[in-house]
Design an enzyme around this catalytic site. Sequence first.
Site, PDB file in Angstrom:
ATOM      1  N   ASP A   1      41.552  75.370  54.040  1.00 27.86           N
ATOM      2  CA  ASP A   1      40.940  74.833  55.262  1.00 27.86           C
ATOM      3  C   ASP A   1      39.493  75.305  55.407  1.00 27.86           C
ATOM      4  OD1 ASP A   1      41.963  77.393  55.506  1.00 27.86           O
ATOM      5  OD2 ASP A   1      42.955  77.061  57.428  1.00 27.86           O
TER       6      ASP A   1
ATOM      7  N   SER B   1      41.203  74.155  63.423  1.00 27.02           N
ATOM      8  CA  SER B   1      40.150  74.574  64.345  1.00 27.02           C
ATOM      9  C   SER B   1      39.675  76.000  64.041  1.00 27.02           C
ATOM     10  CB  SER B   1      40.635  74.463  65.795  1.00 27.02           C
ATOM     11  OG  SER B   1      41.848  75.143  65.971  1.00 27.02           O
TER      12      SER B   1
END
Length: 320
Positions: free
Chosen positions: A152, A108
């Site tokens: 990521d 996230s």
Amino acid sequence: MVKASAPGKLMLFGEHAVVYGKPCIVTAVDHRISASIEERKDKKIIINAPDVGIKNCEIDLNENLENQPKEVRFVFQAIKNFFDKYGISSGLEVTTKSEFSSRLGFGSSSAVTVATLKALSELFSIKMSNKEMFDLGYKTVLDVQGVGSGFDVAAAVYGETIYFRNKGEVIEKLKIDSLPLVVGYTGIKADTPTLVKNLAKKRELYKLIIDRIFEKIETIVENAKIFFSEKHFPALGEMMNFNHGLLNALGVSCKELEILVHTARSVGAYGAKLSGAGGGDCMIALVPEEKKEDVEKVINKYGKVIPAKVNAEGVRIENE
Ligand code: PMV
């Protein structure tokens, strides 16, 4: 108002070793985070992030990062780095929304960073290439959490499934049209920076052994890359098992992950491994279609299946 969204991710192969310049393979998932941004007439910067309980949080870019609430640090730093790089100063109203819990380990932080940068670049009509967005996003993540390989951030920017190496020096898309994965959540929130730092400490004591393990992981990633191109799922499952065993040797697995990994294998998965830093979060199992139900059943017994589609699109502007 401009809205951009970026996908979360799942690490398929190569975690931890990738922090030391080795390659990894990561896929973007169909759970996204969006950032909606509009200019304000006054000079205030207001952040709303209802999913994490942030309402009308006013930030001052001249303040220290440490003085900001944890939940807004990535957005704060992304705006600061973007304004610094392009010489911009403006009032903003930012609202972020997530389709997944920040507790899953789906990335996230990197997704919200990249969505914010994309929305800003659109709002101020600044053309940024994927590489420029990756570099600024990676800098932002390092500014906030101090450690990380950047895999990521690359997944959030480029999407799909990528082979990633050495802080983004190599980012290669892999052609994958299907990947029958089951994702299992342990129910435990892992603390990635702490796990990475602990392994670095362990490496100081056992450098020779740990570097050998990283080399073996590299070999597994290179083999997996070939098996992906051949769609050889049984061999890919075997690569997952090898990779998991080595992560276990590094000491980053935990009882809950082991239970999910071993029960998934015992009911017919091609292979299974932890995904990400370890210590909790999620595991992944590669499963033959006819075993999917059995694998999901055991995972739901000891943890929770998280429905996720892989190979999702990278960062994009959302037209309302
Ligand atoms: O815990 P996650 O899903 O953010 O994955 C961390 C992967 C590591 O290789 C351990 C760290 C990194 O930044 O590559």
